[in-house]
Design an enzyme around this catalytic site. Sequence first.
Site, short mmCIF file in Angstrom:
data_model
loop_
_atom_site.label_atom_id
_atom_site.label_comp_id
_atom_site.label_asym_id
_atom_site.label_seq_id
_atom_site.Cartn_x
_atom_site.Cartn_y
_atom_site.Cartn_z
N ASP A 198 2.01 4.24 2.67
CA ASP A 198 1.00 5.06 1.99
C ASP A 198 1.67 6.09 1.07
OD1 ASP A 198 -1.51 5.91 1.23
OD2 ASP A 198 -2.07 6.73 3.17
N ASP A 199 2.13 7.19 1.64
CA ASP A 199 2.78 8.25 0.87
C ASP A 199 4.07 8.64 1.60
OD1 ASP A 199 0.66 9.10 -1.28
OD2 ASP A 199 -0.44 8.88 0.61
N HIS A 222 1.77 4.79 -2.74
CA HIS A 222 1.34 5.54 -3.92
C HIS A 222 2.52 6.23 -4.58
CE1 HIS A 222 -3.07 5.46 -2.94
NE2 HIS A 222 -2.58 5.24 -1.73
N GLU A 250 -11.05 4.29 5.56
CA GLU A 250 -10.19 5.40 5.96
C GLU A 250 -11.10 6.58 6.28
OE1 GLU A 250 -6.36 7.98 4.30
OE2 GLU A 250 -7.84 7.22 2.88
N HIS A 290 0.86 -1.19 0.00
CA HIS A 290 0.00 0.00 0.00
C HIS A 290 0.89 1.24 0.00
CE1 HIS A 290 -3.44 2.47 2.06
NE2 HIS A 290 -2.99 3.04 0.95
N HIS A 312 -9.22 1.02 -1.63
CA HIS A 312 -9.17 1.89 -0.46
C HIS A 312 -10.55 1.89 0.21
CE1 HIS A 312 -5.32 3.27 -1.80
NE2 HIS A 312 -5.26 4.22 -0.89
#
Length: 331
Positions: free
Chosen positions: A276-277, A18, A198, A16, A195
């Site tokens: 994630d990021d 990006h 969240e 996961h 997703h």
Amino acid sequence: MTTLARLNALPKAEIHVHLEGTFAPETLAAWAAQAKVDLPRPVERLFEFAGLANFLQFLDFASGLANTPERLAQLAREFCERLARDGTGYADLIFNPTHWHAWHGQLPAMLDALDAGFREAEQDGLPPVGLCVSLLRTQTEGEAVELVELLTRLRHPRVVALSVDGNEAAAGRTGPRFASAFAQAKAAGLRRTVHAGESSGPEGVRDAVELLQADRIDHGGRAIEDAAVVDLLVQRQIPLGICPTSNVVLKVYPDLDAHPLERLRQAGIPVSLATDDPSLLGATLPGEYARAQQHYGWNDAVLRAVARTSIEASFANADVKADLLARLARW
């Protein structure tokens, strides 16, 4: 060996993460200067966000600067270098074509540019990467089907899955809208990652499983709010790609005490950790493992189990999985 060094050496995958969240601030500053575009904030505060909506707006800005094949290849190469630094043996990398304004209508060229960077990196011994092409929640049913039909025609070897991301709270319920596209993706041999849980509640997680036929869930934390959804994930053994740092920084949860990661794991749901990021949120994969180990008191057996889930839940090919699992058994 320090704890962080041991966790760096832990064989693991990341499922996961990006592409839009891997920009280095110096790279964005250089590209913005070349384009004579103002940064939204000074470079030293570039990655300070007011919340999820502000964060998603920034993704559009950053991605808009990557407007040449060379810049996309550079991003791909730098991502593989990040994996190697973190001791990560494989990643499923999500990217959403809607963020990349310079490439609208040019998805095949975008895939080829990224693929060139990944191939060069892999030839130099860096970890392999699969691409998960993502829908945005605000897209229409027709746009979703159109993307799947394009991916089916292309059969690009770098693409392993269809994804959907974006602000669930702003878009409203989207499971019914995208059910047809995800069914077509499954029929075409694409895996599915969604997703959910969240900015949406547990109902988003249920839709991901029952309507979108998700192989795994990105985030999924809010499943904990509905015992029936927890049971559904346990019964079907649907893995979650959980990003604790992201969830705290973006104010999904106030802190790790409130985060449901450990309760989900103890309930019997397969969980993995992810960033994630990573650039935008200041996260590394060994750091996620270290925070969880320290906060929840995880021993080596738990760390190994979470890493195993990350490998088994990945969309890597059988050889890559077998190699990582063999290394994990020796850790």
